[in-house]
Structure formats: structure tokens, C-alpha cells
Motif scaffolding. Structure first.
Motif, PDB file in Angstrom:
ATOM      1  N   ASN A 174     -28.227   6.186  12.014  1.00 46.63           N
ATOM      2  CA  ASN A 174     -26.859   6.619  13.070  1.00 46.63           C
ATOM      3  C   ASN A 174     -27.481   7.635  14.098  1.00 46.63           C
ATOM      4  O   ASN A 174     -27.633   8.794  13.742  1.00 46.63           O
ATOM      5  CB  ASN A 174     -25.824   7.086  11.902  1.00 46.63           C
ATOM      6  N   GLU A 176     -26.228   8.597  16.855  1.00 42.39           N
ATOM      7  CA  GLU A 176     -25.048   9.477  17.295  1.00 42.39           C
ATOM      8  C   GLU A 176     -24.811  10.355  16.396  1.00 42.39           C
ATOM      9  O   GLU A 176     -24.628  11.652  16.779  1.00 42.39           O
ATOM     10  CB  GLU A 176     -23.855   8.632  17.666  1.00 42.39           C
ATOM     11  N   THR A 177     -24.705  10.152  15.215  1.00 44.39           N
ATOM     12  CA  THR A 177     -24.182  11.278  14.412  1.00 44.39           C
ATOM     13  C   THR A 177     -25.494  12.220  14.263  1.00 44.39           C
ATOM     14  O   THR A 177     -25.353  13.854  14.134  1.00 44.39           O
ATOM     15  CB  THR A 177     -24.027  10.843  12.795  1.00 44.39           C
ATOM     16  N   LYS A 179     -27.587  13.089  16.335  1.00 47.18           N
ATOM     17  CA  LYS A 179     -27.557  14.045  17.824  1.00 47.18           C
ATOM     18  C   LYS A 179     -26.461  15.084  17.455  1.00 47.18           C
ATOM     19  O   LYS A 179     -26.635  16.262  17.905  1.00 47.18           O
ATOM     20  CB  LYS A 179     -27.098  13.233  19.024  1.00 47.18           C
ATOM     21  N   LEU A 180     -25.283  14.569  16.832  1.00 49.53           N
ATOM     22  CA  LEU A 180     -24.127  15.495  16.637  1.00 49.53           C
ATOM     23  C   LEU A 180     -24.393  16.743  15.936  1.00 49.53           C
ATOM     24  O   LEU A 180     -23.940  17.681  15.650  1.00 49.53           O
ATOM     25  CB  LEU A 180     -22.950  14.898  16.434  1.00 49.53           C
ATOM     26  N   VAL A 181     -25.325  16.613  14.848  1.00 47.99           N
ATOM     27  CA  VAL A 181     -25.803  17.635  13.989  1.00 47.99           C
ATOM     28  C   VAL A 181     -26.954  18.422  14.485  1.00 47.99           C
ATOM     29  O   VAL A 181     -27.451  19.335  13.797  1.00 47.99           O
ATOM     30  CB  VAL A 181     -26.256  17.020  12.643  1.00 47.99           C
ATOM     31  N   GLY A 182     -27.532  17.988  15.652  1.00 50.10           N
ATOM     32  CA  GLY A 182     -28.389  18.842  16.309  1.00 50.10           C
ATOM     33  C   GLY A 182     -30.013  18.429  16.002  1.00 50.10           C
ATOM     34  O   GLY A 182     -30.878  19.173  16.492  1.00 50.10           O
ATOM     35  N   VAL A 183     -29.919  17.034  15.658  1.00 52.04           N
ATOM     36  CA  VAL A 183     -31.305  16.414  15.520  1.00 52.04           C
ATOM     37  C   VAL A 183     -31.831  16.161  16.830  1.00 52.04           C
ATOM     38  O   VAL A 183     -31.234  15.659  17.787  1.00 52.04           O
ATOM     39  CB  VAL A 183     -31.381  15.186  14.803  1.00 52.04           C
ATOM     40  N   LYS A 184     -33.094  16.563  17.197  1.00 48.70           N
ATOM     41  CA  LYS A 184     -33.765  15.923  18.412  1.00 48.70           C
ATOM     42  C   LYS A 184     -34.251  14.667  18.307  1.00 48.70           C
ATOM     43  O   LYS A 184     -35.470  14.516  17.834  1.00 48.70           O
ATOM     44  CB  LYS A 184     -34.819  17.044  18.791  1.00 48.70           C
TER      45      LYS A 184
ATOM     46  N   THR B  71     -27.411  16.749  23.879  1.00 46.68           N
ATOM     47  CA  THR B  71     -26.387  17.186  22.893  1.00 46.68           C
ATOM     48  C   THR B  71     -26.849  18.264  21.642  1.00 46.68           C
ATOM     49  O   THR B  71     -26.291  18.953  21.247  1.00 46.68           O
ATOM     50  CB  THR B  71     -26.100  15.642  22.237  1.00 46.68           C
ATOM     51  N   ASP B  72     -28.264  17.947  21.471  1.00 43.03           N
ATOM     52  CA  ASP B  72     -28.732  18.817  20.431  1.00 43.03           C
ATOM     53  C   ASP B  72     -28.751  20.113  20.758  1.00 43.03           C
ATOM     54  O   ASP B  72     -28.453  21.102  19.817  1.00 43.03           O
ATOM     55  CB  ASP B  72     -30.019  18.222  20.122  1.00 43.03           C
ATOM     56  N   VAL B  75     -25.055  21.494  20.604  1.00 42.70           N
ATOM     57  CA  VAL B  75     -25.130  21.579  19.188  1.00 42.70           C
ATOM     58  C   VAL B  75     -25.306  22.962  18.557  1.00 42.70           C
ATOM     59  O   VAL B  75     -24.728  23.537  17.816  1.00 42.70           O
ATOM     60  CB  VAL B  75     -25.367  20.409  18.137  1.00 42.70           C
ATOM     61  N   ARG B  76     -26.747  23.378  18.994  1.00 38.52           N
ATOM     62  CA  ARG B  76     -27.209  24.459  18.496  1.00 38.52           C
ATOM     63  C   ARG B  76     -26.439  25.705  19.197  1.00 38.52           C
ATOM     64  O   ARG B  76     -26.808  26.762  18.406  1.00 38.52           O
ATOM     65  CB  ARG B  76     -28.715  24.529  19.110  1.00 38.52           C
ATOM     66  N   LEU B 100     -26.815  17.241   5.816  1.00 38.17           N
ATOM     67  CA  LEU B 100     -27.383  17.049   7.229  1.00 38.17           C
ATOM     68  C   LEU B 100     -26.469  17.775   8.375  1.00 38.17           C
ATOM     69  O   LEU B 100     -26.856  18.203   9.496  1.00 38.17           O
ATOM     70  CB  LEU B 100     -26.968  15.500   7.429  1.00 38.17           C
ATOM     71  N   TYR B 103     -27.998  20.927   9.524  1.00 38.60           N
ATOM     72  CA  TYR B 103     -29.253  20.882   9.883  1.00 38.60           C
ATOM     73  C   TYR B 103     -30.007  21.845  10.664  1.00 38.60           C
ATOM     74  O   TYR B 103     -31.239  22.425  10.415  1.00 38.60           O
ATOM     75  CB  TYR B 103     -29.397  19.306  10.706  1.00 38.60           C
ATOM     76  N   ILE B 104     -29.288  22.504  11.620  1.00 39.91           N
ATOM     77  CA  ILE B 104     -29.776  23.314  12.510  1.00 39.91           C
ATOM     78  C   ILE B 104     -29.840  24.788  11.961  1.00 39.91           C
ATOM     79  O   ILE B 104     -30.337  25.680  12.309  1.00 39.91           O
ATOM     80  CB  ILE B 104     -29.106  23.570  13.712  1.00 39.91           C
ATOM     81  N   ARG B 148     -18.256  17.791   7.285  1.00 43.10           N
ATOM     82  CA  ARG B 148     -19.804  17.654   7.784  1.00 43.10           C
ATOM     83  C   ARG B 148     -19.790  18.541   9.248  1.00 43.10           C
ATOM     84  O   ARG B 148     -20.848  19.249   9.329  1.00 43.10           O
ATOM     85  CB  ARG B 148     -20.147  16.381   8.334  1.00 43.10           C
TER      86      ARG B 148
END
Ligand SMILES: Nc1ncnc2c1ncn2[C@@H]1O[C@H](COP(=O)(O)OP(=O)(O)OP(=O)(O)O)[C@@H](O)[C@H]1O
Ligand SMILES: [Mg+2]
Lengths: 294, 236
Positions: A174, A176-177, A179-184, B71-72, B75-76, B100, B103-104, B148
Motif C-alpha cells: 500500500n 499511499e498508506t 507515504k502517510l506514515v512518512g516512508v520515503k 508527503t513524507d 508527515v515528519r 508502522l 515509523y518516523i 495508526r
């Protein structure tokens, strides 16, 4: 009985490099939904890099490790420069791009190193263990299998127990999700390509002493590896390993026990396996049926 | 300067412009509700705030410009977004989804403590800790999506129709929980919600969106007592 075990060992030996390349294909498929047809050629190119370093005087193990690391960088570069611009393009475009990569690596290897077969030193001693009077395990077979197990194990640990592994799995399922948790996401995809190239490199380097190094060395292996990925399930790393080994063994057994196949027709084994898998279990042995992709 | 200050925000999909220059502001610790008919651009507004679509104009968050950031990166800055239709990884277990969400963050002990806090806040999730998110009921999935997002330990929480598809009783619980989170942690929230009656109970600000423009907005009490808003969104 001795012959059977001997064939089994030979099958595991070749199966180990099918499994490594299959694992590389699965790794990329899992994170991007793309079947990288150039995986075999990239592995061949990596084997050439190892050969080059070795012929410049490096020890073969050091040459192999440096080549695997360089392959990791090449894999990341390929993703960044060639794959990222076509991400999200129609499937046909992407297939053509990977075909282009296939031809590109093949002709580049030919251009740099020529088309004559190069002798490639084994990573393992030429010795063998005599188990019974008719069964021998060569150090090369045992070593190749050990490399497969170690790399697959490391991959498993990375996926299951590390943060970056969590992010890679999340991106696979996923975007989109993630990205929304900050994964590059782009970095994760690059890393996936790098790791796949490194795995493939290990496969190519282990295969080279047996298959002899030339630009066409991995043609056959690619077909077996794709068969393994299809048979095991394109989204199952464990499936890729098991299927790669199984195909190696089946191929050797069929070549010996089924008269008309012999060594010339061995290639029909993976083809039949692909066909049977597609008909009866399209998602592969250990694959998942529902693939939801954003 | 406000905590979240949106000025002349424009966004859309390819050639289609949806938001036509929005202006609104939310103070730290406030809950703001965004109302609007289907297709008004509420989801698009939240997507623009977290850089999920290309955007023009200005979004100042605690004085920092967000427009143009990925976006990332947004979010940070601890902005959590629960998109319409969940925003969890359905193949992951409940626990992996929570992990997850953090994550950051680097503070392992605090992450573990927050996870336990989520299980206290949403006991249903505790019972389903190892279960795949996709196999939860709709309401449970919505709770997980919010949990989450909270795992980010957000300074700003964006919620897109959190009540969608939930039973009335559960919706009430959910809004009580959101109110508690806002009071306890001072988390600023922007909530898109069709269930305006409930949303007004926890909101200090309200904005009404019509075809990509804000037609009424400001203090929630004032907006709530506006006749046209009452007729259109509160049904009395
Ligand atoms: N991915 C997209 N591509 C093109 N147009 C879109 C896309 N998503 C939304 N739109 C359009 O943008 C407009 C606003 O949509 P948006 O999802 O923001 O509405 P909304 O206020 O959230 O509605 P709802 O209450 O139904 O969720 C709609 O006209 C819609 O058709
Ligand atoms: Mg919406």
C-alpha cells in the motif's frame, strides 16, 4: 539409489542459482508489481565485474563481495534513472523497458568483455566429500546451497525484524498508506532494486564457474528463475527458494530418467511447470490470490 | 499567526481544478470540522494539506510552509492523516499497523507505551492484535486507522469521515474518544464529517465547503446557528 542422490545433489546445485535469481525477481515484483526480465542479464553483468576484479588480481572472494556491492549500486541506479520515470506507465511500456534493459546489459557486456567464453574461478575448492561409493557432494554444490540459505535467511530477517523491512513490506502492499506514515517510498523502491541486483549477482557469480562466463550465460537461468517465481508465487520469497530448488532437481531427474528429454530437452521442464502452474494455480504454490494495489 | 494557516489554496486532479482558493485557520489545540456536500472538495482539501496532490497557494503549519513538500516530509512534521476509507495496510496485523504508524519515531520505549495506550483506548484491537487488518470489521478497521495515525504522536490530526459506515452507537463512542484525545493531549484536529451534529459537539471551528470554496466559516457556535447551515447539514 546412488544415482538418484547424485542427481538430487546436482539439482540442488543448479537449483541454488535459479532460486537466487528467482528471489531477486520476487523482491522487485513484491515492491513494484514489475517482473524484471533483465534480472538474469544484470546477474551476468555482475559476474563479469567479479571476473574483471579477479583478473586484476583481487582474491575471488573479495572480488565477489565487491562485485555484489557494486551490483547493489547499479541496481539502485537502474531504478532511479530508468525505472522511476516509467513508474505507473502502462504494463506494455514497462515490459519493453525491461526488455531494453535486457538487451542493454547483454550488449554492454559483449562490448566491454567480448563474446568469448571466460574461465571463471570457483569460490569453493574443487574437492568433494565421498558420502558413499556412488554419492559425492562437491564443495561447489554445498557452498552454493549454503550461500542461498544464508542470503535468503538474511532477507527474511530483514523483512520480518527490521524497520526498513517493515517499510518495504508496507510499500509492496500500500503505497499511499506508506507515504502517510512518512516512508520515503522512492528510496525504498531503490533499495529493493539494489538488493535484488545484489542477490542476482550472488546467483551469477556462483553459476559462472559451472555455466562458463559469456554474455549469454544467464539466458537459461532466467527462464528457470521465472518458472521458479511463477511456480512458487511471484509474491512469495519462500516460494521462490523452494521452487528454484525443486526445478533444479526436477530438471536433472527428468534429463536422466525420462529417455527422450535427455540434456537437450531439459528446458521443457520449466516451461511445462509454468504452464501447469498457470492453469491450475495461477497465484503459484505459496502466492496470494488477492493482490490489491493502490 | 495561527497554528495552521491556509491561504488561497488551490488543488485538483490534472486539468480539473477542485479547490478554488481556500482560506482558513485553526489554532493550536482546536478541533475544526469541515462540512460540505458530496463532491464539494473536502477529501481534496485534506489531500492537499498532506501533499498527496499537486497544490498551489500556502499552507503554514506552525509557521512553516508545507506547499511543495513531499508527503513524507509533511508527515515528519507530525501531521497524521486518516484518509477516507481507512489508510491501513490490510495485509498487516493490527500490531504491525500500529508499529508502522510510528515509523518516523525513534523513541522505542515510548512507542511501546503508546501501543499499549491504543489497546486501552480501543480494547477491540487488543483482542485482535495478531489478526490481519483486512479481516477486521469496518468499525474495527476505522479504530485501527485512527490508532495508526495516533501512533505518530501527531501535533495535527486530519480525519476524513471517520464515522463512515459505522453504527450510530459506535460513532458516538468514536467522537467521545476523539474529544478525549483532543483534551488529554491537546492534539489539534481537522475533521471532515457528514455527521455534523456529533462533529459540532467537539469542534471549536467549522468551515462549510461548496464546490471548492468556503462559503461559511469561523467559530463553530456561530456556524452551527446559521440558518442555511442548519437546513443543509443539520437537518432541522
Ligand atoms: N482522483 C480523482 N481524479 C479526478 N477527479 C477527482 C478525483 N478525486 C476526486 N475528484 C473530483 O474532485 C471533486 C471533489 O472530490 P472530493 O473527493 O474532494 O469530494 P468530497 O467533498 O470529499 O466528497 P465526499 O463527501 O463524497 O467524500 C469531485 O468533483 C470529484 O469528482
Ligand atoms: Mg470525501
Amino acid at each position: 539409489m546412488g544415482t538418484f542422490f547424485q542427481l538430487l545433489i546436482a539439482g540442488i546445485e543448479t537449483g541454488s542459482f535459479y532460486a537466487l535469481v528467482a528471489l531477486a525477481i520476487v523482491l522487485i515484483y513484491q515492491s513494484t508489481g514489475l517482473k524484471n526480465l533483465a534480472q538474469g542479464e544484470m546477474a551476468m553483468f555482475s559476474a563479469y565485474i567479479a571476473w574483471q576484479l579477479w583478473s586484476w588480481g583481487l582474491g575471488i572472494w573479495l572480488a565477489a563481495i565487491v562485485a555484489i556491492f557494486l551490483s547493489f549500486l547499479i541496481g539502485m541506479g537502474v531504478q532511479r534513472i530508468i525505472i522511476r520515470p516509467v513508474q505507473g506507465a502502462p504494463l506494455l511500456t514497462i515490459v519493453i523497458v525491461t526488455l531494453g534493459l535486457f538487451l542493454g546489459f547483454n550488449s554492454l557486456a559483449g562490448f566491454i568483455w567480448g563474446y568469448l567464453v571466460k574461465g571463471f574461478p570457483g569460490l569453493f575448492p574443487g574437492s568433494a566429500w565421498q558420502i558413499t561409493s556412488s554419492v559425492r557432494i562437491s564443495a561447489a554444490a554445498a557452498g552454493g546451497f549454503a550461500v542461498l540459505l544464508v542470503l535468503a535467511g538474511l532477507l527474511f530477517v530483514m523483512f520480518r525484524l527490521t524497520k526498513i523491512g517493515l517499510a518495504m513490506r508496507a510499500v509492496a502492499y500500500n503505497v499511499e498508506t506508506s507515504k502517510l506514515v512518512g516512508v520515503k517510498v522512492n528510496q525504498v523502491l531503490m533499495l529493493g532494486w539494489g538488493l535484488a541486483a545484489a542477490l542476482g549477482a550472488a546467483g551469477g557469480i556462483i553459476a559462472a564457474p559451472k555455466l562458463f562466463l559469456d554474455p549469454f550465460m544467464m539466458f537459461g537461468v532466467l527462464i528457470y528463475a521465472i518458472a521458479a517465481a511463477a511456480f512458487g508465487g511471484f509474491d512469495s520469497p519462500l516460494g521462490a527458494v523452494i521452487a528454484g530448488l525443486t526445478i533444479g532437481v526436477l530438471e536433472n531427474m527428468a534429463g536422466f530418467y525420462i529417455g527422450f528429454i535427455g540434456t537437450d530437452l531439459k528446458i521443457i521442464v520449466p516451461l511445462i511447470l509454468i504452464l501447469v502452474t498457470l492453469i491450475f494455480r495461477p497465484q503459484g504454490l505459496l502466492g496470494h490470490k488477492i493482490v490489491v494495489r493502490v | 499567526m495561527s497554528f495552521l494557516e491556509v491561504k488561497n489554496l488551490e488543488a485538483g486532479y490534472g486539468p480539473v481544478q477542485v479547490l478554488r482558493g481556500l482560506d482558513f485557520a485553526v489554532e493550536e489545540g482546536e478541533v475544526a470540522v469541515i462540512l460540505g456536500a458530496n463532491g464539494a472538495g473536502k477529501t481534496t482539501t485534506l489531500r492537499a494539506l498532506t501533499g498527496m496532490i499537486s497544490t498551489k497557494g500556502s499552507v503554514l503549519f506552525d509557521g512553516e510552509e508545507l506547499v511543495g513538500k513531499d508527503t513524507d516530509a509533511i508527515v515528519r512534521r507530525r501531521i497524521a492523516h486518516v484518509p477516507q476509507g481507512r489508510g491501513t495496510v490490510s495485509q498487516f496485523s493490527v500490531e504491525d499497523n500500529l508499529q508502522l504508524g510510528a515509523y518516523i519515531r525513534k523513541d522505542k520505549a515510548a512507542i511501546a507505551a503508546d501501543k499499549e495506550k491504543m489497546f486501552v483506548m480501543f480494547p477491540r484491537l487488543l483482542e485482535r492484535r495478531k489478526q490481519a487488518a483486512g479481516s477486521l470489521s469496518g468499525g474495527e478497521q476505522q479504530m485501527l486507522a485512527i490508532a495508526r495515525a495516533l501512533m505518530l504522536s501527531p501535533r495535527l490530526l486530519l480525519l476524513d469521515e471517520p464515522s463512515l459506515g459505522l453504527a450510530p452507537l459506535i460513532v458516538r463512542d468514536l467522537f467521545n474518544t476523539l474529544g478525549e484525545i483532543n483534551r488529554e493531549f491537546g492534539t489539534t484536529m481537522v475533521v471532515v464529517e457528514q455527521n455534523a451534529n456529533l462533529a459540532f459537539k467537539i469542534a471549536q471551528k467549522a468551515f462549510v465547503l461548496e464546490t471548492g470554496s468556503i462559503v461559511a466559516g469561523g467559530d463553530a457556535k456561530t456556524v452551527e446557528s446559521d440558518d442555511s447551515v442548519r437546513k443543509a447539514y443539520l437537518g432541522y
